[in-house]
Design a protein around this motif. Structure first.
Motif, PDB file in Angstrom:
ATOM      1  N   ALA A   4       0.969  -1.074   0.086  1.00 38.84           N
ATOM      2  CA  ALA A   4       0.240   0.067   0.081  1.00 38.84           C
ATOM      3  C   ALA A   4       1.033   1.193   0.037  1.00 38.84           C
ATOM      4  N   ASP A   5       1.877   1.208   0.551  1.00 38.63           N
ATOM      5  CA  ASP A   5       2.929   2.359   0.859  1.00 38.63           C
ATOM      6  C   ASP A   5       3.720   2.483  -0.497  1.00 38.63           C
ATOM      7  N   LEU A   6       3.905   1.600  -1.050  1.00 41.96           N
ATOM      8  CA  LEU A   6       4.646   1.592  -2.216  1.00 41.96           C
ATOM      9  C   LEU A   6       3.778   2.294  -3.413  1.00 41.96           C
ATOM     10  N   ILE A   7       2.557   1.884  -3.498  1.00 41.52           N
ATOM     11  CA  ILE A   7       1.645   2.423  -4.683  1.00 41.52           C
ATOM     12  C   ILE A   7       1.284   3.871  -4.081  1.00 41.52           C
ATOM     13  N   THR A   8       1.220   4.092  -2.935  1.00 34.67           N
ATOM     14  CA  THR A   8       0.958   5.401  -2.715  1.00 34.67           C
ATOM     15  C   THR A   8       2.288   6.445  -3.106  1.00 34.67           C
ATOM     16  N   ARG A 230      11.374  -1.477 -22.568  1.00 35.31           N
ATOM     17  CA  ARG A 230      12.118  -2.300 -21.457  1.00 35.31           C
ATOM     18  C   ARG A 230      13.062  -1.733 -20.602  1.00 35.31           C
ATOM     19  N   PRO A 231      13.761  -0.710 -21.134  1.00 35.32           N
ATOM     20  CA  PRO A 231      14.698   0.074 -20.465  1.00 35.32           C
ATOM     21  C   PRO A 231      14.265   0.906 -19.311  1.00 35.32           C
ATOM     22  N   ALA A 232      12.833   1.411 -19.361  1.00 31.65           N
ATOM     23  CA  ALA A 232      12.129   2.201 -18.447  1.00 31.65           C
ATOM     24  C   ALA A 232      11.655   0.875 -17.404  1.00 31.65           C
ATOM     25  N   CYS A 233      11.298  -0.134 -17.681  1.00 32.49           N
ATOM     26  CA  CYS A 233      11.161  -1.156 -16.513  1.00 32.49           C
ATOM     27  C   CYS A 233      12.361  -1.350 -15.586  1.00 32.49           C
ATOM     28  N   ASP A 234      13.449  -1.451 -16.268  1.00 33.48           N
ATOM     29  CA  ASP A 234      14.790  -1.510 -15.507  1.00 33.48           C
ATOM     30  C   ASP A 234      14.919  -0.404 -14.604  1.00 33.48           C
ATOM     31  N   ARG A 235      14.638   0.834 -15.101  1.00 32.09           N
ATOM     32  CA  ARG A 235      15.022   2.045 -14.576  1.00 32.09           C
ATOM     33  C   ARG A 235      14.018   2.041 -13.218  1.00 32.09           C
ATOM     34  N   LEU A 236      12.760   1.397 -13.421  1.00 28.58           N
ATOM     35  CA  LEU A 236      11.748   1.359 -12.288  1.00 28.58           C
ATOM     36  C   LEU A 236      12.203   0.486 -11.249  1.00 28.58           C
ATOM     37  N   VAL A 237      12.912  -0.594 -11.728  1.00 30.17           N
ATOM     38  CA  VAL A 237      13.435  -1.644 -10.472  1.00 30.17           C
ATOM     39  C   VAL A 237      14.473  -0.655  -9.830  1.00 30.17           C
ATOM     40  N   GLN A 238      15.523  -0.017 -10.314  1.00 32.87           N
ATOM     41  CA  GLN A 238      16.386   0.830  -9.637  1.00 32.87           C
ATOM     42  C   GLN A 238      15.657   1.815  -8.770  1.00 32.87           C
ATOM     43  N   LYS A 239      14.519   2.465  -9.186  1.00 32.49           N
ATOM     44  CA  LYS A 239      13.982   3.448  -8.318  1.00 32.49           C
ATOM     45  C   LYS A 239      13.382   2.722  -7.091  1.00 32.49           C
ATOM     46  N   PHE A 240      12.785   1.531  -7.370  1.00 28.86           N
ATOM     47  CA  PHE A 240      12.362   0.683  -6.191  1.00 28.86           C
ATOM     48  C   PHE A 240      13.382   0.193  -5.346  1.00 28.86           C
ATOM     49  N   LYS A 241      14.483  -0.399  -5.495  1.00 28.50           N
ATOM     50  CA  LYS A 241      15.395  -0.584  -4.753  1.00 28.50           C
ATOM     51  C   LYS A 241      15.837   0.458  -4.019  1.00 28.50           C
ATOM     52  N   SER A 242      15.841   1.778  -4.337  1.00 27.63           N
ATOM     53  CA  SER A 242      16.297   3.055  -3.580  1.00 27.63           C
ATOM     54  C   SER A 242      15.381   2.995  -2.313  1.00 27.63           C
ATOM     55  N   TRP A 247      12.059  -6.923  -1.585  1.00 30.73           N
ATOM     56  CA  TRP A 247      12.709  -7.718  -2.691  1.00 30.73           C
ATOM     57  C   TRP A 247      12.327  -7.090  -3.912  1.00 30.73           C
ATOM     58  N   VAL A 248      12.962  -6.780  -4.966  1.00 25.69           N
ATOM     59  CA  VAL A 248      12.248  -6.423  -6.042  1.00 25.69           C
ATOM     60  C   VAL A 248      13.307  -6.682  -7.187  1.00 25.69           C
ATOM     61  N   GLU A 249      12.936  -7.216  -8.313  1.00 28.29           N
ATOM     62  CA  GLU A 249      13.707  -7.667  -9.500  1.00 28.29           C
ATOM     63  C   GLU A 249      13.110  -7.347 -10.911  1.00 28.29           C
ATOM     64  N   LEU A 250      13.707  -7.439 -12.022  1.00 27.75           N
ATOM     65  CA  LEU A 250      13.242  -7.217 -13.223  1.00 27.75           C
ATOM     66  C   LEU A 250      12.750  -8.579 -13.703  1.00 27.75           C
TER      67      LEU A 250
END
Length: 262
Positions: A4-8, A230-242, A247-250
């Motif tokens: 819920a916090d991630l989606i917010t 696809r590159p933007a999906c990889d960038r999203l993973v990096q933002k989520f990891k921050s 756990w988060v992966e592409l």
């Protein structure tokens, strides 16, 4: 961080209300996972292969660019892809969330990441929507590149199975201004022309659109839908990891849906 916090957090950055009327951004399936610690599998397109991958890695959220549901289905049946996806989402307690045309508009979204990959300067949207955001990006190459060097860079960075460009293009022409838009961007050709771009990188372009672009002096470059988003999906993973998620992966099961004979 709970789902819920991630989606917010995400929706404060890329508000789903910004999506187009034909689009379907936001929750596709929410089986009761909002208070779970987020284990996120990011993908371009939610498919059965991605769902099986999510089950294998014990993810509880598939975060996709493309929606699972574009139009209200008339039925959900076992043995059909959407029905099986929804069934597994509920039985395995895996949410499916989509960020589509809202994600296209933001900084670090689909178009903005392409502009960064090509190292464009003085970047602005092709079609502004609000306060510096919008569809596509256009910017300057500093220094300029020959068309051949630009195509080589695109091939190297995006690794599309095929790279298509306008007929009779002069490969030694110096390119100083480039427009980009990930995914199906042929509808923005006229807007790209207005930006004074010499070349326009996008995908899903038709035969006559190459002709029309050539005739108007715009070099149209089609690197394919998958390769440009696809590159933007990889960038999203990096933002989520921050955000220090559990756990988060592409996804490694995303598909291009096209094959080419060599």
């Amino acid at each position: 961080m709970k789902i819920a916090d991630l989606i917010t957090w995400f929706e404060e950055w890329a508000n789903p209300t910004w999506c187009e009327s034909w689009d379907n951004c936001g929750w596709q399936v929410e089986p009761g996972v909002l208070q779970a610690e987020a284990r996120v599998l990011v993908c371009l397109t939610p498919t059965l292969a991605v769902m099986k991958e999510a089950i294998a890695v014990k993810a509880n959220l598939i975060f996709a660019h493309h929606p699972l549901i574009f139009n209200p289905p008339k039925s959900l049946c076992t043995g059909e892809a959407m029905g099986d996806m929804v069934k597994l989402a509920f039985t395995q307690n895996i949410g499916i969330y989509s960020a589509h045309t809202n994600f296209d508009q933001v900084n670090d979204g689909t178009a903005d990441v392409l502009a960064q990959i090509l190292n464009l300067h003085a970047v602005s949207p092709i079609v502004p929507t609000q306060s510096g955001l919008g569809y596509g990006r256009v910017g300057n190459l500093e220094p300029s590149l020959t068309l051949q060097a630009l195509l080589t860079q695109i091939q190297s960075q995006l690794q599309p199975p095929k790279l298509i460009f306008s007929p009779a293009a002069n490969l030694e022409q110096q390119i100083a201004r480039v427009a980009v838009l990930g995914g199906s961007g042929a509808g923005f050709i006229s807007a790209a022309l207005k930006t004074k771009a010499q070349a326009y990188l996008t995908a899903d372009c038709k035969f006559h659109q190459f002709q029309e672009s050539r005739d108007q002096g715009l070099i149209l470059i089609d690197a394919g839908h998958y390769a440009t988003e696809r590159p933007a999906c990889d960038r999203l993973v990096q933002k989520f990891k921050s955000l220090n998620l559990n756990w988060v992966e592409l996804s490694q099961k995303d598909e291009d849906f096209r094959q080419f004979l060599l």
